[in-house]
Design a protein around this motif. Structure first.
Motif, PDB file in Angstrom:
ATOM      1  N   TRP A 163       0.816  -1.307  -0.064  1.00 19.49           N
ATOM      2  CA  TRP A 163      -0.030  -0.021  -0.168  1.00 19.49           C
ATOM      3  C   TRP A 163       0.816   1.207  -0.033  1.00 19.49           C
ATOM      4  CZ3 TRP A 163      -4.036  -2.120  -1.882  1.00 19.49           C
ATOM      5  CH2 TRP A 163      -4.591  -3.216  -1.630  1.00 19.49           C
ATOM      6  N   GLU A 164       2.279   1.142   0.447  1.00 22.02           N
ATOM      7  CA  GLU A 164       3.218   2.171   0.280  1.00 22.02           C
ATOM      8  C   GLU A 164       3.358   2.161  -1.206  1.00 22.02           C
ATOM      9  OE1 GLU A 164       6.574   1.772   2.898  1.00 22.02           O
ATOM     10  OE2 GLU A 164       5.307   1.109   4.233  1.00 22.02           O
ATOM     11  N   ALA A 165       3.634   1.128  -1.884  1.00 21.21           N
ATOM     12  CA  ALA A 165       4.178   1.203  -3.348  1.00 21.21           C
ATOM     13  C   ALA A 165       2.874   1.851  -4.261  1.00 21.21           C
ATOM     14  CB  ALA A 165       4.194  -0.158  -3.925  1.00 21.21           C
ATOM     15  N   SER A 166       1.744   1.425  -4.027  1.00 25.70           N
ATOM     16  CA  SER A 166       0.365   1.893  -4.609  1.00 25.70           C
ATOM     17  C   SER A 166      -0.139   3.514  -4.380  1.00 25.70           C
ATOM     18  CB  SER A 166      -0.591   0.925  -4.313  1.00 25.70           C
ATOM     19  OG  SER A 166      -0.974   1.155  -3.160  1.00 25.70           O
ATOM     20  N   GLY A 167       0.523   3.805  -3.265  1.00 22.08           N
ATOM     21  CA  GLY A 167       0.252   5.124  -2.754  1.00 22.08           C
ATOM     22  C   GLY A 167      -0.954   5.300  -1.996  1.00 22.08           C
ATOM     23  N   HIS A 168      -1.415   4.184  -1.538  1.00 23.33           N
ATOM     24  CA  HIS A 168      -2.740   4.175  -0.858  1.00 23.33           C
ATOM     25  C   HIS A 168      -2.467   4.636   0.672  1.00 23.33           C
ATOM     26  CE1 HIS A 168      -4.489   1.693  -3.905  1.00 23.33           C
ATOM     27  NE2 HIS A 168      -5.682   2.078  -3.600  1.00 23.33           N
ATOM     28  N   THR A 169      -1.472   4.514   1.072  1.00 23.40           N
ATOM     29  CA  THR A 169      -1.067   5.045   2.524  1.00 23.40           C
ATOM     30  C   THR A 169      -0.882   6.448   2.524  1.00 23.40           C
ATOM     31  OG1 THR A 169       1.066   4.204   2.060  1.00 23.40           O
ATOM     32  CG2 THR A 169      -0.056   2.762   3.706  1.00 23.40           C
ATOM     33  N   THR A 170      -0.661   7.075   1.616  1.00 22.65           N
ATOM     34  CA  THR A 170      -0.361   8.585   1.530  1.00 22.65           C
ATOM     35  C   THR A 170      -1.435   9.451   0.844  1.00 22.65           C
ATOM     36  OG1 THR A 170       0.963   8.530  -0.380  1.00 22.65           O
ATOM     37  CG2 THR A 170       2.204   8.706   1.739  1.00 22.65           C
ATOM     38  N   SER A 171      -2.250   8.731   0.019  1.00 22.57           N
ATOM     39  CA  SER A 171      -3.195   9.659  -0.870  1.00 22.57           C
ATOM     40  C   SER A 171      -4.427   8.906  -0.924  1.00 22.57           C
ATOM     41  CB  SER A 171      -2.581   9.909  -2.296  1.00 22.57           C
ATOM     42  OG  SER A 171      -2.054   8.936  -2.886  1.00 22.57           O
ATOM     43  N   PHE A 172      -4.675   7.956  -0.250  1.00 25.23           N
ATOM     44  CA  PHE A 172      -6.275   7.360  -0.616  1.00 25.23           C
ATOM     45  C   PHE A 172      -7.342   7.993   0.570  1.00 25.23           C
ATOM     46  CE2 PHE A 172      -9.360   3.786  -0.406  1.00 25.23           C
ATOM     47  CZ  PHE A 172      -9.680   4.109  -2.010  1.00 25.23           C
ATOM     48  N   SER A 173      -7.462   9.308   0.251  1.00 25.28           N
ATOM     49  CA  SER A 173      -8.599   9.700   1.257  1.00 25.28           C
ATOM     50  C   SER A 173      -9.466  10.719   0.752  1.00 25.28           C
ATOM     51  CB  SER A 173      -7.598  10.801   2.094  1.00 25.28           C
ATOM     52  OG  SER A 173      -6.750  11.622   1.349  1.00 25.28           O
ATOM     53  N   ASP A 174     -10.500  10.988   1.525  1.00 22.64           N
ATOM     54  CA  ASP A 174     -11.578  11.638   1.093  1.00 22.64           C
ATOM     55  C   ASP A 174     -11.478  12.998   1.661  1.00 22.64           C
ATOM     56  OD1 ASP A 174     -12.880  10.043  -0.459  1.00 22.64           O
ATOM     57  OD2 ASP A 174     -14.090   9.314   0.900  1.00 22.64           O
ATOM     58  N   PRO A 175     -11.949  14.153   1.125  1.00 19.69           N
ATOM     59  CA  PRO A 175     -12.101  15.624   1.651  1.00 19.69           C
ATOM     60  C   PRO A 175     -13.305  15.558   2.482  1.00 19.69           C
ATOM     61  CG  PRO A 175     -12.839  15.734  -0.596  1.00 19.69           C
ATOM     62  CD  PRO A 175     -12.396  14.212  -0.138  1.00 19.69           C
ATOM     63  N   LYS A 176     -13.180  15.601   4.049  1.00 14.23           N
ATOM     64  CA  LYS A 176     -14.285  15.695   4.893  1.00 14.23           C
ATOM     65  C   LYS A 176     -14.223  16.985   5.795  1.00 14.23           C
ATOM     66  CE  LYS A 176     -14.360  10.693   4.840  1.00 14.23           C
ATOM     67  NZ  LYS A 176     -13.798   9.406   5.287  1.00 14.23           N
ATOM     68  N   MET A 177     -15.563  17.201   6.073  1.00 10.25           N
ATOM     69  CA  MET A 177     -15.667  18.427   6.932  1.00 10.25           C
ATOM     70  C   MET A 177     -16.943  18.024   7.830  1.00 10.25           C
ATOM     71  SD  MET A 177     -17.016  21.049   3.861  1.00 10.25           S
ATOM     72  CE  MET A 177     -16.105  22.289   4.235  1.00 10.25           C
ATOM     73  N   PHE A 235      -9.040  12.239   5.651  1.00 12.05           N
ATOM     74  CA  PHE A 235      -8.918  10.911   6.278  1.00 12.05           C
ATOM     75  C   PHE A 235      -8.729   9.714   5.362  1.00 12.05           C
ATOM     76  CE2 PHE A 235     -11.584  13.677   8.880  1.00 12.05           C
ATOM     77  CZ  PHE A 235     -11.207  13.472  10.167  1.00 12.05           C
ATOM     78  N   ASN A 236      -7.620   9.129   5.641  1.00 13.21           N
ATOM     79  CA  ASN A 236      -7.377   7.773   4.950  1.00 13.21           C
ATOM     80  C   ASN A 236      -8.375   6.778   4.979  1.00 13.21           C
ATOM     81  OD1 ASN A 236      -6.132   5.101   4.017  1.00 13.21           O
ATOM     82  ND2 ASN A 236      -4.569   6.640   3.352  1.00 13.21           N
ATOM     83  N   LEU A 237      -8.851   6.229   3.765  1.00 12.34           N
ATOM     84  CA  LEU A 237     -10.016   5.386   3.594  1.00 12.34           C
ATOM     85  C   LEU A 237      -9.749   3.906   4.015  1.00 12.34           C
ATOM     86  CD1 LEU A 237     -11.380   6.800   0.332  1.00 12.34           C
ATOM     87  CD2 LEU A 237     -12.514   6.957   2.740  1.00 12.34           C
ATOM     88  N   MET A 238      -8.508   3.519   4.157  1.00  7.40           N
ATOM     89  CA  MET A 238      -8.102   2.168   4.414  1.00  7.40           C
ATOM     90  C   MET A 238      -8.620   1.872   5.925  1.00  7.40           C
ATOM     91  SD  MET A 238      -4.954   1.140   2.421  1.00  7.40           S
ATOM     92  CE  MET A 238      -3.664   2.025   3.250  1.00  7.40           C
ATOM     93  N   PHE A 239      -9.112   0.694   6.193  1.00  2.99           N
ATOM     94  CA  PHE A 239      -9.437   0.176   7.575  1.00  2.99           C
ATOM     95  C   PHE A 239      -8.171  -0.316   7.852  1.00  2.99           C
ATOM     96  CE2 PHE A 239     -13.873  -0.198   6.296  1.00  2.99           C
ATOM     97  CZ  PHE A 239     -14.520   0.331   7.532  1.00  2.99           C
ATOM     98  N   GLU A 240      -7.901  -0.064   9.100  1.00  5.87           N
ATOM     99  CA  GLU A 240      -6.473  -0.690   9.894  1.00  5.87           C
ATOM    100  C   GLU A 240      -6.749  -1.862  10.610  1.00  5.87           C
ATOM    101  OE1 GLU A 240      -4.118   3.542   9.931  1.00  5.87           O
ATOM    102  OE2 GLU A 240      -4.126   2.120  11.572  1.00  5.87           O
ATOM    103  N   THR A 241      -5.882  -2.712  10.719  1.00  4.20           N
ATOM    104  CA  THR A 241      -5.937  -3.753  11.820  1.00  4.20           C
ATOM    105  C   THR A 241      -4.612  -4.027  12.145  1.00  4.20           C
ATOM    106  OG1 THR A 241      -6.640  -5.729  12.507  1.00  4.20           O
ATOM    107  CG2 THR A 241      -6.069  -5.803  10.129  1.00  4.20           C
ATOM    108  N   SER A 242      -4.183  -4.764  13.017  1.00  3.00           N
ATOM    109  CA  SER A 242      -2.833  -5.215  13.525  1.00  3.00           C
ATOM    110  C   SER A 242      -2.615  -6.625  13.711  1.00  3.00           C
ATOM    111  CB  SER A 242      -2.626  -4.488  14.969  1.00  3.00           C
ATOM    112  OG  SER A 242      -3.573  -4.877  15.666  1.00  3.00           O
ATOM    113  N   ARG A 243      -1.129  -6.780  13.622  1.00  3.20           N
ATOM    114  CA  ARG A 243      -0.980  -8.281  13.519  1.00  3.20           C
ATOM    115  C   ARG A 243       0.417  -8.471  14.294  1.00  3.20           C
ATOM    116  NH1 ARG A 243      -0.609 -13.404  12.537  1.00  3.20           N
ATOM    117  NH2 ARG A 243       1.401 -14.177  11.249  1.00  3.20           N
ATOM    118  N   GLY A 244       0.560  -9.305  15.188  1.00  5.68           N
ATOM    119  CA  GLY A 244       1.758  -9.422  15.912  1.00  5.68           C
ATOM    120  C   GLY A 244       1.241 -10.461  17.244  1.00  5.68           C
ATOM    121  N   VAL A 245       2.324 -10.995  17.564  1.00  9.00           N
ATOM    122  CA  VAL A 245       2.216 -11.983  18.595  1.00  9.00           C
ATOM    123  C   VAL A 245       2.010 -11.421  20.081  1.00  9.00           C
ATOM    124  CG1 VAL A 245       2.943 -14.261  19.473  1.00  9.00           C
ATOM    125  CG2 VAL A 245       3.800 -13.568  17.229  1.00  9.00           C
TER     126      VAL A 245
END
Ligand code: GAP
Length: 455
Positions: A74-88, A146-156
């Protein structure tokens, strides 16, 4: 066009097509559950798409990539930096809105916010006294993204958690597997990769049923071709996407192409096919010439050389990509809208009928014994036909009411078992659209229906 959103939502809920998500808990905004009829229709839509763009293509291959991908994708695709909506936010009632949606609704589609900067959108909203759809006041916060991606986490362990994302599009699974597919199939460029799968976006939506949801399915096809041939294939997929809709039974008057006014920095050309939804003309699918951007970025971020080597000339290059992308749920809404019909019968009653392409209909045939004591023969026919396609069986209520129930879910054929059936092994077959009935030997039913439901 006779469908309104309210009529569709009510019909879908009442007939087991689509229910509000988590309904017994008061629902969960913008999530929907497909019921017994809806899941069949949606599966048939996906099957028709796959058949057209994977099965019938002599050089396209299917995949089913993981929803959870390495975050670097998602860094390579640009989603982490620019996949967002203009919200107010509305300062008065505290509801959150997309600035572009506010402008579109206020101008009734005459102003295109896609070409505006955030500052221009804020100025438009101020100067035109655009109001909050919830409370009617015109007092908004500045635009925030606001970024539109749903985040979750992974780890032990709690400390060692890594952020990962639910994919916001299926396309990246196709790009990262470009070399895997090419090598294992020995495909020569040009070739395609198709995929159907879930995608997730944390969107604010005005609640237009399944038009825009936070969890949805995409059907995406990436065509890898050599630079120089890309424009030809772009036009090819524009037409192929259009023809697919016509073959599903869409009226061309309800479809139109819409070129994008603002292209992404890497795109060479992009257009949508819009459909006349109950909410007005809106995007149904997109066709994009993405150049060599995606594969080049994945080359750069992964360190893997994504070049293709031409087996004849030995030339090495990164292919261009023509993307065709359509939401399965959005197409479902278009199919429902297009199929909905109301007809006044000779006796003055109104018949609601879903005129689906037979390939899309949930049940291909309903088996209806005229009376309950004909049930044994009718069940025998049901069992035989159910080996070939989805059938339903109904012996409750008058035959007229049973026909109406099938019309409302779009079953193309009703087979009535009557008193002559026991003597001559024939039944009547009623056509959903014309309501005409023909008499037919039972052993011809299967081939008759198989022929009619082809896509
Ligand atoms: N890979 C390109 C891509 O994802 P997009 O225009 O963002 O492009 C493609 O999405 C298609 O997916 C849209 O044309 C629409 O049919 C569907 N789609 C996108 N967002 C959606 C949502 N929130 N709910 C339902 N369908 C959606």
């Amino acid at each position: 066009m006779k469908a309104t959103m309210d009529k569709l939502v009510n019909l879908c809920k009442g007939r087991g097509i689509i229910f509000p998500g988590s309904e017994i808990y008061g629902g969960m905004g913008n999530t929907w559950d497909y019921g017994p009829i809806g899941v069949e229709i949606k599966n048939n839509i996906k099957r028709a798409w796959w058949k057209r763009f994977v099965q019938e293509s002599d050089n396209s291959y299917g995949i089913d990539a993981a929803i959870l991908m390495n975050s670097r994708v998602w860094e390579a695709s640009g989603h982490t930096t620019s996949f967002s909506d203009p919200k107010m936010d509305c300062k008065f009632c505290k509801t959150r809105h997309r600035a572009d949606n506010l402008i579109e609704a206020h101008s009734k589609g005459k102003v295109n916010p896609d070409t505006m900067t955030n500052e221009e959108m804020e100025a438009y909203i101020r100067e035109h006294h655009v109001t909050c759809p919830k409370c009617g006041k015109s007092d908004f916060t500045p635009i925030r993204t606001f970024n539109l991606m749903f985040e979750t986490s992974r780890g032990v362990t709690e400390e060692g958690q890594n952020t990962i994302y639910l994919r916001p599009e299926t396309a990246q699974g196709e790009f990262v597997n470009f070399l895997n597919v090419q090598r294992t199939t020995r495909a020569k460029v040009p070739f395609g990769i198709g995929q159907i799968g879930k995608a997730f976006r944390n969107e604010i939506t005005p609640g237009n049923f399944i038009f825009r949801t936070i969890e949805f399915e995409q059907m995406e096809h990436q065509w890898f071709c050599k630079k120089g041939t890309d424009s030809e294939y772009y036009n090819y997929f524009k037409k192929a996407a259009w023809d697919f809709l016509l073959d599903l039974g869409f009226d061309p008057e309800h479809l139109r192409y819409k070129d994008h006014d603002k292209l992404a920095h890497y795109a060479k050309a992009a257009c949508d096919i819009q459909y006349l939804f109950p909410i007005g003309w809106s995007e149904l699918n997109g066709i994009h010439n993405r150049t060599d951007y995606d594969l080049s970025r994945h080359s750069e971020f992964s360190g893997k050389n994504m070049e293709y080597t031409d087996p004849v000339t030995g030339e090495k290059y990164i292919p261009y990509v023509i993307e065709y992308s359509i939401g399965a749920d959005r197409l479902m809404l278009a199919v429902l809208t297009e199929a909905y019909d109301e007809e006044t019968l000779d006796n003055g009653e109104t018949r609601v009928v879903m005129r689906f392409h037979p390939a899309v209909a949930a049940y291909k045939v309903a088996i209806l014994p005229l009376q309950k004591n004909l049930g044994e023969k009718a069940r025998e026919i049901y069992k035989k036909l159910a080996k070939s396609f989805m059938c339903t069986y109904d012996e409750a209520g008058s035959i007229g009411k049973r026909y109406r129930r099938q019309d409302e879910i779009g079953t193309p054929f009703c087979v009535t078992v009557d008193f002559d059936t026991a003597n001559d092994n024939t039944v009547t077959v009623r056509d959903r659209d014309t309501m005409e009935q023909i008499r037919m030997p039972i052993d011809q039913l299967e081939s008759y229906i198989t022929d009619k439901i082809k896509f």
